[in-house]
Design a protein around this motif. Structure first.
Motif, short mmCIF file in Angstrom:
data_model
loop_
_atom_site.label_atom_id
_atom_site.label_comp_id
_atom_site.label_asym_id
_atom_site.label_seq_id
_atom_site.Cartn_x
_atom_site.Cartn_y
_atom_site.Cartn_z
N ARG A 1 0.97 -1.18 0.10
CA ARG A 1 0.18 0.16 0.01
C ARG A 1 0.89 1.32 0.09
NH1 ARG A 1 -3.62 -3.26 3.23
NH2 ARG A 1 -2.48 -2.26 5.47
N GLU A 2 2.14 1.22 0.76
CA GLU A 2 2.80 2.45 0.77
C GLU A 2 3.66 2.52 -0.70
OE1 GLU A 2 4.73 5.54 2.58
OE2 GLU A 2 3.03 4.65 2.80
N ARG B 1 1.16 4.14 -2.79
CA ARG B 1 1.03 5.63 -2.73
C ARG B 1 2.28 6.51 -3.07
NH1 ARG B 1 3.02 9.43 0.57
NH2 ARG B 1 4.36 8.08 1.59
N LEU B 2 3.57 5.78 -2.96
CA LEU B 2 4.75 6.54 -3.46
C LEU B 2 4.99 6.30 -4.92
CD1 LEU B 2 7.21 4.86 -0.75
CD2 LEU B 2 6.34 7.25 -0.98
N GLU C 1 2.37 6.65 -7.07
CA GLU C 1 1.63 7.71 -7.56
C GLU C 1 2.59 8.96 -7.48
OE1 GLU C 1 -2.16 7.27 -5.60
OE2 GLU C 1 -3.20 6.66 -7.42
N LYS C 2 3.02 8.97 -6.32
CA LYS C 2 3.90 10.51 -5.78
C LYS C 2 5.15 10.52 -7.21
CE LYS C 2 6.28 12.68 -2.41
NZ LYS C 2 6.85 12.60 -0.76
#
Length: 369
Positions: free
Chosen positions: A17-18, A21-22, A24-25
């Motif tokens: 999940r992290e 998120r990263l 997409e960043k």
């Protein structure tokens, strides 16, 4: 054991999940990079930078057994980033002088295969398209290895607002092309761009051909096809012959077989990002004051600040009779402290100084094709 497996899977789920998120960043940042490259006509694939980054980032991994796996992970991530950039750059518009089959079109295709290429009738038209926003960048010839500088482009660089963001060397082979059924013995007149006529001067004089100048080589080929005169041939690329239903009557008629044209990618934005990189060059144009030794002082200032001057040539200033501007290229960081100090000191002996940009030699790889 069951609890250990459950804990491990929980950690993996949380980590994934992290990572999402990263990811997409990271891709948002990639989008910014793509926009920067689009505005400056930069190539997507930079193998030197990617290699350096992989080697650098792999040092963050303390477990030696995992380091090579992480390098592969980074390499695949960068490949995905390049694919995303190509999708984002699909709407890029590139201006060039001529029509399809012109050497500028071939150069634009090599540099920006996924972009939309837009032809303009002359150098000024292509340059203006990048100035007024019709196109993101333009690709124009700077010089040829046998015929020298392209003076009209140098004049545009001096008078206009565009920056050189990169240069590309295209091996140029000129062919004599005519109507199907024609032979070299049938030809009395050759048509082509003045630069191409100069580059093939020995062949033209040897055969006693009459010359007619055209805006570019591909237009000359189209003219021959449209005219339908067996006695008229064009000097152009083999690609132009195929495009316009013509026949190569004699190939490689250029005087110098190692014939190369250096093209520039021009845009409204300067490429300061590359100025401090090893191998970066810069170009500037300047006029000197009407004083004894002014040019020598200007050149000494360039050398004093450690810049290796690679090119220096003069051009008449059209609006000022018997006045000349100078085009110079050198190695180094024009936007660093030495570069800025050099520009300031040159103001003592120069009336006008214009930085044309910092750039690297562009070498498209398979990733860019």
């Amino acid at each position: 054991m069951g609890d250990s497996l459950k804990d491990a899977r929980r950690i993996i789920d949380e980590t994934d999940r992290e990572i999402a998120r990263l990811f997409e960043k990271r891709m948002e940042a990639v989008k910014t990079v793509a926009e920067y490259k689009k505005a400056r006509g930069m190539l997507i694939f930079d193998p030197v930078r990617e290699g350096e980054k992989i080697r650098h980032d792999a040092e963050f991994i303390s477990d030696g057994a995992l380091k090579e796996y992480y390098k592969r992970f980074l390499s695949e991530t960068m490949k995905i980033s390049r694919e995303y950039q190509r999708r984002l750059l699909g709407g890029m518009n590139v201006a060039y002088s001529g029509i399809e089959g012109a050497f500028a079109c071939i150069a634009a295709d090599r540099l920006f295969p996924s972009a939309s290429k837009k032809p303009y009738p002359d150098f000024a038209g292509a340059y203006g398209a990048a100035v007024n926003g019709e196109c993101d960048v333009c690709v124009l010839p700077l010089e040829n290895s046998s015929a020298g500088e392209v003076g009209q482009v140098t004049d545009l660089l001096f008078s206009g607002p565009l920056f050189i963001n990169g240069t590309f060397e295209l091996a140029v082979t000129h062919d004599l092309i005519g109507l199907p059924g024609a032979t070299v013995g049938d030809i009395t007149t050759v048509v082509s761009h003045p630069q191409a006529l100069r580059q093939c001067g020995d062949y033209i004089r040897r055969h006693g051909f009459k010359e007619e100048a055209f805006e570019n080589t591909a237009l000359a080929a189209k003219y021959v096809a449209d005219k339908g005169d067996i006695h008229t041939a064009a000097i152009a690329s083999g690609r132009s012959a195929r495009l316009y239903g013509l026949k190569v009557l004699c190939d490689s008629v250029n005087t110098e077989q190692a014939n190369t044209t250096r093209f520039a990618v021009l845009s409204l934005n300067d490429n300061r990002e590359c100025s401090s990189r090893h191998g970066a060059h810069f170009a500037l144009m300047f006029t000197v004051k009407n004083e004894a030794g002014a040019l020598a002082r200007a050149l000494n200032i360039i050398g004093y600040h450690g810049f290796n001057l690679r090119t220096l040539r003069s051009r008449p200033v059209k609006e000022l009779l018997w006045q000349y501007c100078f085009y110079a290229e050198a190695e180094g960081d024009i936007y660093g402290a030495d570069g800025m100090n050099m520009i300031e000191e040159m103001g003592v002996c120069c009336d006008r100084i214009k930085v044309l940009g910092s750039f690297e030699r562009l070498i498209p790889g398979k990733e860019d094709m």
